[in-house]
Design a protein around this motif. Structure first.
Motif: not given
Length: 198
Positions: A174-183
């Protein structure tokens, strides 16, 4: 669990600011961060648990903060509006960069990302930018601690380990996806997993 290492109330300007972020304020050093994590790990081991800890590092974290997302987050989650909001927006925008290799220099380009490093505001703005991850981590039922752009998430495990390990793995995903979504991108070379127990 909030321990003696947590911030005092007058330091936290907003309830959205991570109370387990040990950087960028007086009295919250790397030693305090290590003491907090060790205290949690040793307490868990004393209770008969094994602790799985994942240490995450973000690549070029300060350079990857997207200005418009940060300004919106300041407004929506921290209530920074009006003159103060305009001032921060003006502080971030209007910067440009060039790249020089040998004798060649690229044309100037506007900077749409990054907080000024070496400034007093840069680190604070970065921690505000990543503040939503606290709720994301909590939703997985794992514990955490932050120091600047380093994040430690950990969980207590008892036999069988599957449920606790699934929570930890789900949190990392989930953190990895959040980081991707936020650049932002996780740095695999500086991220690690460790297990602690008797």
């Amino acid at each position: 669990m909030v321990s003696k290492y947590s911030r005092s109330p007058h330091i936290r300007a907003s309830p959205n600011y991570c109370i387990l972020q040990s950087a960028y304020q007086q009295g919250h050093s790397t030693e305090m961060a290590i003491s907090k994590i060790l205290d949690d790990i040793i307490g868990s081991i004393d209770s008969g648990h094994v602790v799985a800890l994942v240490s995450l590092d973000i690549s070029a974290a300060f350079n990857s903060v997207t200005h418009n997302v940060l300004v919106q987050r300041l407004e929506d989650e921290f209530g920074v509006t009006g003159t103060c909001g305009w001032w921060i927006s003006d502080y971030l925008t209007g910067r440009s960069f060039t790249v020089r290799v040998g004798q060649s220099t690229s044309p100037s380009r506007p900077m749409m990302t990054g907080v000024p490093q070496g400034s007093v505001l840069g680190p604070l703005l970065y921690t505000i930018y990543v503040s939503p991850i606290v709720c994301l981590i909590a939703s997985h039922g794992v514990e955490y601690h932050q120091y600047a752009d380093d994040i430690q998430i950990f969980t207590r495990m008892t036999v069988p380990f599957a449920t606790a390990f699934d929570s930890l793995q789900g949190c990392v995903e989930s953190l990895q996806y959040w980081f991707w979504d936020n650049g932002l991108l996780l740095n695999p070379n500086k991220s690690a997993v460790a297990y602690f127990g008797t």
